[in-house]
Write an enzyme that holds these catalytic residues in place. Sequence first.
Site, PDB file in Angstrom:
ATOM      1  N   SER A 233       0.816  -1.161  -0.021  1.00 13.62           N
ATOM      2  CA  SER A 233       0.068   0.005   0.016  1.00 13.62           C
ATOM      3  C   SER A 233       0.782   1.356  -0.019  1.00 13.62           C
ATOM      4  O   SER A 233       0.615   2.301  -0.739  1.00 13.62           O
ATOM      5  CB  SER A 233      -0.839   0.128   1.109  1.00 13.62           C
ATOM      6  OG  SER A 233      -0.354  -0.239   2.446  1.00 13.62           O
ATOM      7  N   HIS A 263      -1.778  -9.104   1.838  1.00 18.53           N
ATOM      8  CA  HIS A 263      -1.370  -7.681   2.426  1.00 18.53           C
ATOM      9  C   HIS A 263      -2.737  -7.290   3.688  1.00 18.53           C
ATOM     10  O   HIS A 263      -2.794  -8.248   4.425  1.00 18.53           O
ATOM     11  CB  HIS A 263      -1.358  -6.583   1.573  1.00 18.53           C
ATOM     12  CG  HIS A 263      -0.734  -5.211   2.150  1.00 18.53           C
ATOM     13  ND1 HIS A 263      -0.130  -5.074   3.171  1.00 18.53           N
ATOM     14  CD2 HIS A 263      -0.694  -3.993   1.601  1.00 18.53           C
ATOM     15  CE1 HIS A 263       0.282  -4.055   3.409  1.00 18.53           C
ATOM     16  NE2 HIS A 263      -0.227  -3.028   2.452  1.00 18.53           N
ATOM     17  N   HIS A 309       6.010 -13.090   7.533  1.00 18.60           N
ATOM     18  CA  HIS A 309       6.346 -11.386   7.317  1.00 18.60           C
ATOM     19  C   HIS A 309       7.478 -11.447   6.109  1.00 18.60           C
ATOM     20  O   HIS A 309       8.408 -11.943   6.390  1.00 18.60           O
ATOM     21  CB  HIS A 309       6.619 -10.415   8.263  1.00 18.60           C
ATOM     22  CG  HIS A 309       6.061  -9.342   8.235  1.00 18.60           C
ATOM     23  ND1 HIS A 309       7.143  -8.244   7.569  1.00 18.60           N
ATOM     24  CD2 HIS A 309       5.212  -8.584   8.233  1.00 18.60           C
ATOM     25  CE1 HIS A 309       6.379  -7.253   7.495  1.00 18.60           C
ATOM     26  NE2 HIS A 309       5.180  -7.155   7.772  1.00 18.60           N
ATOM     27  N   ARG A 318       3.195  -5.358  17.133  1.00 21.25           N
ATOM     28  CA  ARG A 318       1.856  -4.755  16.973  1.00 21.25           C
ATOM     29  C   ARG A 318       0.948  -5.931  17.778  1.00 21.25           C
ATOM     30  O   ARG A 318       0.003  -5.666  18.265  1.00 21.25           O
ATOM     31  CB  ARG A 318       1.712  -4.212  15.697  1.00 21.25           C
ATOM     32  CG  ARG A 318       2.561  -3.107  15.271  1.00 21.25           C
ATOM     33  CD  ARG A 318       2.204  -2.810  13.902  1.00 21.25           C
ATOM     34  NE  ARG A 318       2.493  -4.003  13.072  1.00 21.25           N
ATOM     35  CZ  ARG A 318       2.301  -4.003  11.877  1.00 21.25           C
ATOM     36  NH1 ARG A 318       1.734  -3.169  11.019  1.00 21.25           N
ATOM     37  NH2 ARG A 318       2.746  -4.989  10.994  1.00 21.25           N
ATOM     38  N   ASP A 364      -1.810  -8.957  12.083  1.00 21.12           N
ATOM     39  CA  ASP A 364      -3.242  -9.404  11.726  1.00 21.12           C
ATOM     40  C   ASP A 364      -4.006 -10.939  12.528  1.00 21.12           C
ATOM     41  O   ASP A 364      -4.754 -10.845  12.379  1.00 21.12           O
ATOM     42  CB  ASP A 364      -3.158  -9.764  10.180  1.00 21.12           C
ATOM     43  CG  ASP A 364      -2.992  -8.566   9.325  1.00 21.12           C
ATOM     44  OD1 ASP A 364      -3.467  -7.334   9.617  1.00 21.12           O
ATOM     45  OD2 ASP A 364      -2.348  -8.642   8.266  1.00 21.12           O
TER      46      ASP A 364
END
Length: 430
Positions: A233, A263, A309, A318, A364
């Site tokens: 992005s 993504h 990743h 995160r 995620d």
Amino acid sequence: MSILHAKLLAQAEQLRAHRTQLVKEHGEHSVGTVTVEKVLGGMRGVPALVCETSSVSADEGLRIRNIPIMELTGVTPEEIFWLLITGDRATADELDELKSAFAKYYEVPQYVVDTLRGMPKNSHPMSMLSAGLLAMECESEFRKAYDEGVAKDLLWKSLVNDSVRLIASIPGIAAAVYRIRFDKGNVIKPLSNDNDLSNNFAHMLGVSDDASWKDLVRLYLVLHSDHEGGNVSAMTSYVVSSALSDPYYSVSAAMCGLAGPLHGLANQECLRFIMGVKEQFGGVPTEDEIRKFAWDQLNSGHVIPGYGHAVLRVTDPRFAAFHEFAQRHNVKDDNVSIVQRIYKVVPTVLQEHGKAKNPWPNVDAYSGSLLYAFGMTEFDFYTVMFGVSRAIGLCSQMVVNRMMGSPIVRPKSLTLNELYKAETLAGENA
Ligand code: HAX
């Protein structure tokens, strides 16, 4: 936005001078090699972009302006934007000015709502988000400034104005997408007595009034805001804006990349996976049951969503931040328990499987289970939440690149035969 413009004005000159000096004095120096594998492998690891706002290292993960993200888990989206775009922590006055500037744009123009309502019922919420942003392109001050002949070096000023408006408007667009797409009733207007961005977003979504939910929305917007410049992005918006397309075009295009399952869509895939586990075992399974489920997934040629990743080689901080949130708010939920149990098992499974370079979870793997636990049960919407947050980083990167005077992006492509020849010639000349 007088304070922000004044602050950036001083930085723009320095950034341009720094860039010019690097090109002049070190322009011929190499910063890496581009091997055939890299050309054919998605340019993985090729140092070919500049991003001042954040960095991601394999062994630590995200730093925003060199501050580890784990030190920023208590801040607001406004503070994150200020930090990303200026490199400094905001003072109380700076935050006040920013919040007032944002608040003017929380209410989404009616033509955007009409555009969203006009879209087919089975539209993906990400296509609606992208379309909603694109509909607002007519508001771009950057485009007007360009059309009026403003000098290229000064165009960043109107880019700041567009960024402020876009970041302030995207929560309302997203909330409208949520309410229209999932038949939630009327589009909700922003709060008249509170100019906080994440509070307004939480309110306009209409999911819950719970203080923990508001805190989750705040944290969500902070954690996903930026992840250096090379992800799909960020790079998409970088390329589009390098053609001097305005931020509505660039962020709308970036959202199309974020919509991909490798993504941003991974968070919805992830929750689907977790729910699949729950359904198969009728609740929270044992570690052995999860191990078998994970192997079945891998043996049938599927990835384990939320793990792996392109850059990270440790647990995504995160993910850790969401875990901390779940504990702090004492979230009791089967899906969240499954996420925590998967974390105990899957890294070893992936290591034994031997393919994934990073067996550890990314952001995620956690985020969807928390949204679900607080009552946002529509998986298809999760990437939109991601997009609202990511717009903050995309706009910040865009402004800094424009301040620096970054040129149009134009790498060279080769045919497979040309690549073969180039490699052979390099080998012969060695
Ligand atoms: N499960 C199973 N296999 C995996 C895997 C996983 N979670 N992660 C990587 N692999 C496999 C890859 O598919 C690849 O296999 P092939 O050689 O057969 O193609 C191999 O391991 C090497 O891949 P890699 O170098 O470790 O990983 P990549 O840089 O190519 O891809 C991905 C990184 C995130 C796309 C990948 O790990 C993946 O597909 N993960 C699952 C989906 C996911 O969680 N995506 C979200 C990423 C975070 C993000 O960007 N959010 O927006």
